[in-house]
Design an enzyme around this catalytic site. Structure first.
Site, mmCIF file in Angstrom:
data_model
loop_
_atom_site.group_PDB
_atom_site.id
_atom_site.type_symbol
_atom_site.label_atom_id
_atom_site.label_comp_id
_atom_site.label_asym_id
_atom_site.label_seq_id
_atom_site.Cartn_x
_atom_site.Cartn_y
_atom_site.Cartn_z
ATOM 1 N N TYR A 23 0.796 -1.229 0.000
ATOM 2 C CA TYR A 23 0.000 0.000 0.000
ATOM 3 C C TYR A 23 0.829 1.281 0.000
ATOM 4 O O TYR A 23 0.267 2.370 -0.107
ATOM 5 C CB TYR A 23 -0.947 0.000 1.203
ATOM 6 C CG TYR A 23 -1.914 -1.155 1.176
ATOM 7 C CD1 TYR A 23 -2.993 -1.161 0.303
ATOM 8 C CD2 TYR A 23 -1.730 -2.262 2.005
ATOM 9 C CE1 TYR A 23 -3.871 -2.227 0.254
ATOM 10 C CE2 TYR A 23 -2.609 -3.336 1.965
ATOM 11 C CZ TYR A 23 -3.670 -3.313 1.085
ATOM 12 O OH TYR A 23 -4.535 -4.375 1.039
ATOM 13 N N HIS A 100 -9.087 1.189 -5.906
ATOM 14 C CA HIS A 100 -8.291 0.229 -5.128
ATOM 15 C C HIS A 100 -6.826 0.555 -5.331
ATOM 16 O O HIS A 100 -6.378 0.743 -6.469
ATOM 17 C CB HIS A 100 -8.588 -1.210 -5.550
ATOM 18 C CG HIS A 100 -9.992 -1.602 -5.270
ATOM 19 N ND1 HIS A 100 -10.432 -1.909 -4.005
ATOM 20 C CD2 HIS A 100 -11.074 -1.679 -6.082
ATOM 21 C CE1 HIS A 100 -11.730 -2.180 -4.054
ATOM 22 N NE2 HIS A 100 -12.137 -2.034 -5.303
#
Length: 150
Positions: A23, A100
């Site tokens: 991430y 996303h």
């Protein structure tokens, strides 16, 4: 003033520290700040909410009717489980963009199905946190109809 609602689902409050190899190190606060600055360059605003609770997100979607012109949402794990989130988005009739950070299709098979994608105006995956900027810009220009101020 035109407004975009930026929603983030479960565990996204941990951005910057949670699995940075997936991430990155950008925090949710960083994402929200950049989104607000981008919207301001169009004469618009971004309202932000992150919640680990499905009902809180649903309530905020309901409140967006008549206040926001579009929704940008990273539903997190609710992507793969929440018919209720889908129903809320469809129920208010606002166009939405699904975001996303990672390429969910290159991850575990349970992450491949989204309850939102088939109804989203756009789906942005795998661009890291830059995907939020793409989503906000697309929402402002193509869903709200604004042009960036020079």
């Amino acid at each position: 003033m035109p407004s975009i609602l930026l929603l983030n689902g479960p565990n996204l409050n941990l951005l910057g520290t949670r699995e940075p190899h997936l991430y990155g190190t950008t925090t949710l606060n960083d994402v929200e700040t950049v989104a607000k600055e981008l919207a301001a360059s169009y004469g618009a605003e971004v309202e932000c909410l992150q919640s680990n609770h499905e009902g809180v997100l649903i309530d905020r979607i309901h409140e967006a009717r008549g206040k926001s012109q579009a929704v940008v949402i990273n539903p997190g794990a609710f992507t793969h489980t929440s018919v209720a989130l889908r129903d809320a988005l469809l129920g208010v009739g606002l166009p939405f963009i699904e975001v996303h950070i990672t390429n969910v299709h290159a991850r575990e098979s349970f992450r491949h199905h989204s309850y939102l994608s088939d109804k989203a105006a756009a789906v942005i995956i795998g661009l890291g946190t830059f995907g939020y900027q793409v989503a906000v810009k697309h929402a402002l220009e193509n869903l709200v109809g604004l042009e960036e101020r020079k």
